[in-house]
Design a protein around this motif. Structure first.
Motif, PDB file in Angstrom:
ATOM      1  N   ILE A   1     -14.822 -16.533 -12.058  1.00  0.00           N
ATOM      2  CA  ILE A   1     -13.907 -17.827 -12.608  1.00  0.00           C
ATOM      3  C   ILE A   1     -12.479 -17.359 -12.791  1.00  0.00           C
ATOM      4  O   ILE A   1     -12.283 -16.530 -13.304  1.00  0.00           O
ATOM      5  N   TYR A   2     -11.660 -18.192 -12.051  1.00  0.00           N
ATOM      6  CA  TYR A   2     -10.204 -17.933 -11.881  1.00  0.00           C
ATOM      7  C   TYR A   2      -9.602 -19.353 -12.197  1.00  0.00           C
ATOM      8  O   TYR A   2      -9.946 -20.359 -11.699  1.00  0.00           O
ATOM      9  N   ILE A   3      -8.609 -19.061 -13.314  1.00  0.00           N
ATOM     10  CA  ILE A   3      -7.969 -20.255 -14.086  1.00  0.00           C
ATOM     11  C   ILE A   3      -6.345 -19.650 -13.940  1.00  0.00           C
ATOM     12  O   ILE A   3      -6.004 -18.892 -14.185  1.00  0.00           O
ATOM     13  N   GLN A   4      -5.702 -20.903 -13.684  1.00  0.00           N
ATOM     14  CA  GLN A   4      -4.161 -20.951 -13.559  1.00  0.00           C
ATOM     15  C   GLN A   4      -3.800 -21.587 -14.931  1.00  0.00           C
ATOM     16  O   GLN A   4      -4.157 -22.761 -15.038  1.00  0.00           O
ATOM     17  N   VAL A   5      -2.992 -21.036 -15.887  1.00  0.00           N
ATOM     18  CA  VAL A   5      -2.672 -21.599 -16.994  1.00  0.00           C
ATOM     19  C   VAL A   5      -0.993 -22.013 -16.722  1.00  0.00           C
ATOM     20  O   VAL A   5      -0.451 -21.121 -16.514  1.00  0.00           O
ATOM     21  N   VAL A   6      -0.592 -23.183 -17.364  1.00  0.00           N
ATOM     22  CA  VAL A   6       0.784 -23.555 -17.223  1.00  0.00           C
ATOM     23  C   VAL A   6       0.920 -23.977 -18.744  1.00  0.00           C
ATOM     24  O   VAL A   6       0.360 -24.917 -19.160  1.00  0.00           O
ATOM     25  N   PHE A   7       2.211 -23.478 -19.277  1.00  0.00           N
ATOM     26  CA  PHE A   7       2.557 -24.036 -20.261  1.00  0.00           C
ATOM     27  C   PHE A   7       4.059 -24.115 -20.757  1.00  0.00           C
ATOM     28  O   PHE A   7       4.684 -23.215 -19.827  1.00  0.00           O
ATOM     29  N   ALA A   8       4.690 -24.638 -21.399  1.00  0.00           N
ATOM     30  CA  ALA A   8       6.162 -24.897 -21.392  1.00  0.00           C
ATOM     31  C   ALA A   8       6.549 -24.709 -22.831  1.00  0.00           C
ATOM     32  O   ALA A   8       6.183 -24.424 -23.901  1.00  0.00           O
ATOM     33  N   VAL A   9       8.077 -24.017 -22.825  1.00  0.00           N
ATOM     34  CA  VAL A   9       8.718 -23.698 -24.035  1.00  0.00           C
ATOM     35  C   VAL A   9       9.042 -25.209 -24.849  1.00  0.00           C
ATOM     36  O   VAL A   9       9.240 -26.227 -24.161  1.00  0.00           O
ATOM     37  N   GLN A  10       9.078 -25.157 -26.077  1.00  0.00           N
ATOM     38  CA  GLN A  10       9.204 -26.355 -26.747  1.00  0.00           C
ATOM     39  C   GLN A  10      10.720 -26.794 -26.876  1.00  0.00           C
ATOM     40  O   GLN A  10      11.568 -25.794 -26.993  1.00  0.00           O
ATOM     41  N   ASN A  11      10.851 -28.190 -27.046  1.00  0.00           N
ATOM     42  CA  ASN A  11      12.032 -28.682 -27.433  1.00  0.00           C
ATOM     43  C   ASN A  11      12.962 -28.763 -26.306  1.00  0.00           C
ATOM     44  O   ASN A  11      14.185 -28.346 -26.599  1.00  0.00           O
ATOM     45  N   ARG A  12      12.598 -28.790 -25.166  1.00  0.00           N
ATOM     46  CA  ARG A  12      13.422 -28.976 -24.161  1.00  0.00           C
ATOM     47  C   ARG A  12      14.202 -27.827 -23.906  1.00  0.00           C
ATOM     48  O   ARG A  12      15.316 -27.747 -23.194  1.00  0.00           O
ATOM     49  N   ASN A  13      14.004 -26.429 -24.420  1.00  0.00           N
ATOM     50  CA  ASN A  13      14.816 -25.371 -24.329  1.00  0.00           C
ATOM     51  C   ASN A  13      14.485 -24.552 -23.053  1.00  0.00           C
ATOM     52  O   ASN A  13      13.326 -24.218 -22.958  1.00  0.00           O
TER      53      ASN A  13
END
Length: 163
Positions: free
Chosen positions: A8-20
């Motif tokens: 099972i191979y998963i790419q995870v993407v997430f961002a910094v809050q408040n457009r910073n």
């Protein structure tokens, strides 16, 4: 008792809050090593990690017993605490709620790893919003616009950023 076998191979993407755009090149490697340690301590295998000033990508080899939401929650919480303790930024650092998770076959791994490793070059040509929406489309993920990151125009930055 029979063993469990999986790939099972998963790419995870997430961002910094408040457009910073708070992830600085001077200390991003320490952040990535810290996240790698969290993934490893949870019994998963980190295959690639990279990002830009406002978001990260990582690819893991995941065991079937892993709850991805719990893992991502732990990564976000612990890395927030780590960054606060290290005082890498004078601004309040937090990850935005939610994340993208995209699965791959073993035959796709080298391409995904190369893609993650080339994030900074990639984002000279494509905004995070364009990239994220392209992932959702390519993986045929149904979504409601109001549940996506909140995007705003930032003329000074020359692109679109997320809230």
């Amino acid at each position: 008792m029979a063993d469990t076998f999986s790939q099972i191979y998963i790419q995870v993407v997430f961002a910094v809050q408040n457009r910073n755009a708070l992830i600085h090149r001077d200390w991003e490697e320490e952040l990535f090593k810290y996240i790698t340690g969290i993934v490893s301590n949870k019994g998963q295998k980190l295959l690639a990690i990279n990002g830009t000033a406002d978001h990260i990508h990582f690819l893991i080899g995941m065991r079937p017993s892993c709850c991805l939401s719990d893992l991502v929650r732990e990564i976000k919480k612990s890395s927030n605490d780590f960054l606060k303790e290290k005082e890498f930024t004078k601004f309040r650092f937090r990850w935005q709620e939610g994340f993208g998770a995209f699965s791959y076959s073993r035959s796709q791994l080298s391409d995904v790893i190369q893609y993650i490793q080339s994030q900074k070059e990639h984002h000279k040509r494509k905004t995070f919003k364009e990239e994220y929406l392209a992932f959702l489309k390519a993986f045929e993920v149904e979504y409601k616009t109001e549940h996506l990151f909140q995007w705003i125009e930032d003329e000074d930055a020359g692109g679109i950023i997320c809230l």
